[in-house]
Scaffold this active site. Structure first.
Site, short mmCIF file in Angstrom:
data_model
loop_
_atom_site.label_atom_id
_atom_site.label_comp_id
_atom_site.label_asym_id
_atom_site.label_seq_id
_atom_site.Cartn_x
_atom_site.Cartn_y
_atom_site.Cartn_z
N GLU A 206 -50.83 14.15 9.05
CA GLU A 206 -49.79 14.08 10.40
C GLU A 206 -49.77 15.59 10.78
OE1 GLU A 206 -47.87 11.53 11.01
OE2 GLU A 206 -46.46 12.19 12.18
N GLU A 222 -46.82 19.52 7.84
CA GLU A 222 -47.05 18.09 8.17
C GLU A 222 -46.30 17.94 9.67
OE1 GLU A 222 -46.09 15.22 4.86
OE2 GLU A 222 -45.04 16.75 3.84
N ARG A 224 -46.27 19.66 13.93
CA ARG A 224 -47.23 20.27 14.87
C ARG A 224 -47.06 21.69 15.08
NH1 ARG A 224 -49.31 17.42 18.95
NH2 ARG A 224 -49.33 19.27 20.01
N SER A 242 -41.77 19.24 15.10
CA SER A 242 -42.35 19.84 16.31
C SER A 242 -41.87 21.37 16.38
CB SER A 242 -41.85 19.06 17.57
OG SER A 242 -41.99 19.92 18.77
N ALA A 265 -38.10 16.96 8.31
CA ALA A 265 -39.11 15.89 9.00
C ALA A 265 -38.45 15.48 10.12
CB ALA A 265 -39.16 14.66 8.03
N GLU A 280 -32.40 21.03 9.47
CA GLU A 280 -32.07 19.47 9.20
C GLU A 280 -33.05 18.50 9.77
OE1 GLU A 280 -28.59 17.61 10.54
OE2 GLU A 280 -28.39 16.49 8.67
N GLY A 288 -31.23 26.23 24.85
CA GLY A 288 -29.99 26.40 25.41
C GLY A 288 -28.68 25.65 24.75
N ARG A 319 -27.01 18.74 12.48
CA ARG A 319 -25.93 18.06 13.31
C ARG A 319 -25.11 17.57 12.63
NH1 ARG A 319 -26.38 16.59 18.66
NH2 ARG A 319 -28.68 17.14 18.67
C1 LIG Z 1 -29.81 19.75 5.95
C2 LIG Z 1 -30.38 19.79 4.49
C3 LIG Z 1 -31.38 20.73 4.17
C4 LIG Z 1 -29.10 19.77 3.81
O1 LIG Z 1 -29.62 19.50 2.45
P1 LIG Z 1 -28.77 20.13 1.04
O2 LIG Z 1 -28.68 21.58 1.38
O3 LIG Z 1 -29.38 19.52 -0.10
O4 LIG Z 1 -27.39 19.72 1.34
P2 LIG Z 1 -26.67 18.15 0.78
O5 LIG Z 1 -27.49 17.14 1.36
O6 LIG Z 1 -26.34 18.31 -0.76
O7 LIG Z 1 -25.05 18.28 1.42
C5 LIG Z 1 -24.35 19.55 1.02
C6 LIG Z 1 -23.13 18.90 2.00
O8 LIG Z 1 -23.17 19.04 3.09
C7 LIG Z 1 -22.88 17.51 3.86
N1 LIG Z 1 -23.76 17.37 4.86
C8 LIG Z 1 -25.09 17.44 4.81
N2 LIG Z 1 -25.74 17.28 5.92
C9 LIG Z 1 -24.68 16.94 6.96
C10 LIG Z 1 -24.49 16.60 8.30
N3 LIG Z 1 -25.66 16.41 8.72
N4 LIG Z 1 -23.32 16.52 8.65
C11 LIG Z 1 -22.18 16.31 7.90
N5 LIG Z 1 -22.21 16.91 6.69
C12 LIG Z 1 -23.42 16.92 6.10
C13 LIG Z 1 -23.02 16.72 2.56
O9 LIG Z 1 -22.41 15.36 2.73
C14 LIG Z 1 -22.68 17.48 1.45
O10 LIG Z 1 -21.25 17.38 1.43
P3 LIG Z 1 -20.48 17.55 -0.08
O11 LIG Z 1 -20.55 18.95 -0.53
O12 LIG Z 1 -19.11 17.25 0.49
O13 LIG Z 1 -20.99 16.48 -1.06
C15 LIG Z 1 -31.14 18.07 4.32
O14 LIG Z 1 -30.34 17.28 4.79
C16 LIG Z 1 -32.55 18.12 5.08
O15 LIG Z 1 -32.35 17.82 6.50
N6 LIG Z 1 -33.49 18.40 4.35
C17 LIG Z 1 -34.89 18.65 5.20
C18 LIG Z 1 -35.92 17.73 4.14
C19 LIG Z 1 -37.16 17.54 4.83
O16 LIG Z 1 -37.19 17.01 5.73
N7 LIG Z 1 -38.27 17.90 4.22
C20 LIG Z 1 -39.70 17.89 4.81
C21 LIG Z 1 -40.15 16.37 4.04
S1 LIG Z 1 -41.87 16.07 5.00
#
Ligand SMILES: CC(C)(COP(=O)(O)OP(=O)(O)OC[C@H]1O[C@@H](n2cnc3c(N)ncnc32)[C@H](O)[C@@H]1OP(=O)(O)O)[C@@H](O)C(=O)NCCC(=O)NCCS
Length: 345
Positions: A206, A222, A224, A242, A265, A280, A288, A319
């Site tokens: 990808e 994975e 761009r 991206s 992702a 995230e 902006g 978000r």
């Molecule tokens: C943003 C991100 C890093 C957060 O992951 P994390 O640090 O493990 O955090 P958690 O999911 O454990 O969430 C921590 C807290 O924030 C909250 N939370 C997480 N994302 C939230 C969101 N978008 N909005 C509101 N609350 C959110 C959770 O519900 C949790 O609440 P709690 O403490 O009350 O239980 C993860 O969601 C993410 O997007 N990771 C990217 C992974 C990825 O795409 N990898 C590449 C694969 S190809």
């Protein structure tokens, strides 16, 4: 004449029927070329200085062979012996200075210097290169000027075979010119010549990398990597994400990603990231956008435009799924996430 010149390349070129260059494959490339090598080029060929591209004939190659042998340069001597057997023109391209390219052979040398990791993205001037490159069909019979493709296809069919066309592009795929040490590439067609892939980089199917761009070290790609975008050591681009480019409709600031970042992702960035930042999955941060910034204790402290956070370290962008607001928090988990991903590189 200077005691050191920017670069030179010796290789094999392909021309169209009209004698215009389509591409040059360099097998010997050097940067910061010292005086002794320059003297050999001046003595053996018609090179007289400045930026210059020459086609070397048999007598040039014989003189080069002799002078390199005198110097005790066994490796280059062996190469010249092999080039003497080429049925395609042998090209010498000398870049005394790092100015904007003036012909296609110079563009190809500059792109190959990047992909061979002899220079980093942005280390060479590429202004005006699009006008110098020719749209080419990259085929199972080598590069063909697209204006000559239909005729070649008919000739091939008459002889009972098919020319396979892999792509039609001004840029070829990098892997047909060089595969740098220590990389994995799922789909070679997605890495254009002029990409810089650092040792330890994996580009999954990808993933994509454009010219004058790439990864400085170990990365899992994975998503761009747009033209000009550089990804720091240990940073990962998640599936389908991206990095915003500047070629069509984007801003004119080339963005970059620091070390140990994760762009999730299907996420995207239109601003630069410093070190240890996470975006995230699914969130596209554009310059902006208004972002609600939180302090270390989770208190809201300000609303700023994303561009004000560009290049800053230790940030987590999400978000908020309850309010829909894009938020910025201190990133506490980036390193853990990256370590998990890199164990599977
Ligand atoms: C943003 C991100 C890093 C957060 O992951 P994390 O640090 O493990 O955090 P958690 O999911 O454990 O969430 C921590 C807290 O924030 C909250 N939370 C997480 N994302 C939230 C969101 N978008 N909005 C509101 N609350 C959110 C959770 O519900 C949790 O609440 P709690 O403490 O009350 O239980 C993860 O969601 C993410 O997007 N990771 C990217 C992974 C990825 O795409 N990898 C590449 C694969 S190809």
């Amino acid at each position: 004449m200077k005691d050191q010149i920017f670069a030179f390349g010796l290789g094999i070129g392909t021309q169209n029927k009209g004698g215009d260059w389509l591409e040059v494959f360099y097998s010997a490339l050097r940067t910061n070329v010292e005086r002794s090598t320059l003297d050999v080029l001046l003595e053996s060929t018609n090179y007289e200085g400045d930026n210059n591209t020459l086609v070397l004939g048999e007598s040039d190659l014989n003189r080069l062979h002799m002078n390199l042998l005198k110097e005790g340069n066994i490796e280059q001597t062996k190469l010249i012996s092999r080039l003497k057997a080429s049925i395609q023109p042998v090209v010498l391209c000398v870049l005394a200075n790092n100015e904007a390219p003036s012909n296609l052979a110079e563009v190809y040398l500059k792109l190959q210097l990047i992909s061979h990791r002899l220079i980093k993205p942005h280390d060479t001037v590429l202004d005006g290169m699009f006008d110098l490159l020719i749209n080419t069909a990259w085929t199972s019979e080598g590069p063909i000027d697209i204006r000559e493709l239909a005729d070649r296809q008919l000739s091939a069919r008459i002889q009972g075979h098919t020319i396979e066309v892999f792509s039609v592009d001004k840029f070829p795929k990098m892997a047909n010119f060089v595969v740098p040490r220590g990389v994995r590439i799922g789909n070679a067609a997605r890495i254009r010549l002029g990409s810089y892939l650092g040792e330890g980089t994996t580009v999954m199917h990808e993933g994509f990398c454009n010219f004058n761009a790439g990864t400085l070290g170990s990365s899992m790609i994975e998503g761009r990597i747009s033209a000009g975008v550089v990804i720091g050591e240990g940073s990962d681009l998640g599936a389908g994400c991206s990095t915003m480019g500047t070629l069509s409709g984007g801003g004119n600031i080339v963005i970059s990603v620091g070390e140990k970042c994760l762009v999730g992702a299907n996420a995207g960035i239109g601003i630069s990231l410093g070190d240890r930042c996470t975006v995230e999955a699914g969130l596209y941060v554009t310059a902006g956008q208004k972002i609600l910034v939180h302090d270390n204790n989770g208190n809201q402290i300000a609303t700023v435009k994303a561009r004000e956070l560009s290049g800053k370290s230790d940030l987590l962008f999400i978000r908020n799924s309850e309010t829909g607001t894009v938020e910025c928090h201190t990133n506490k988990t980036a390193i853990v996430l990256n370590e998990e991903l890199h164990t599977h590189n």
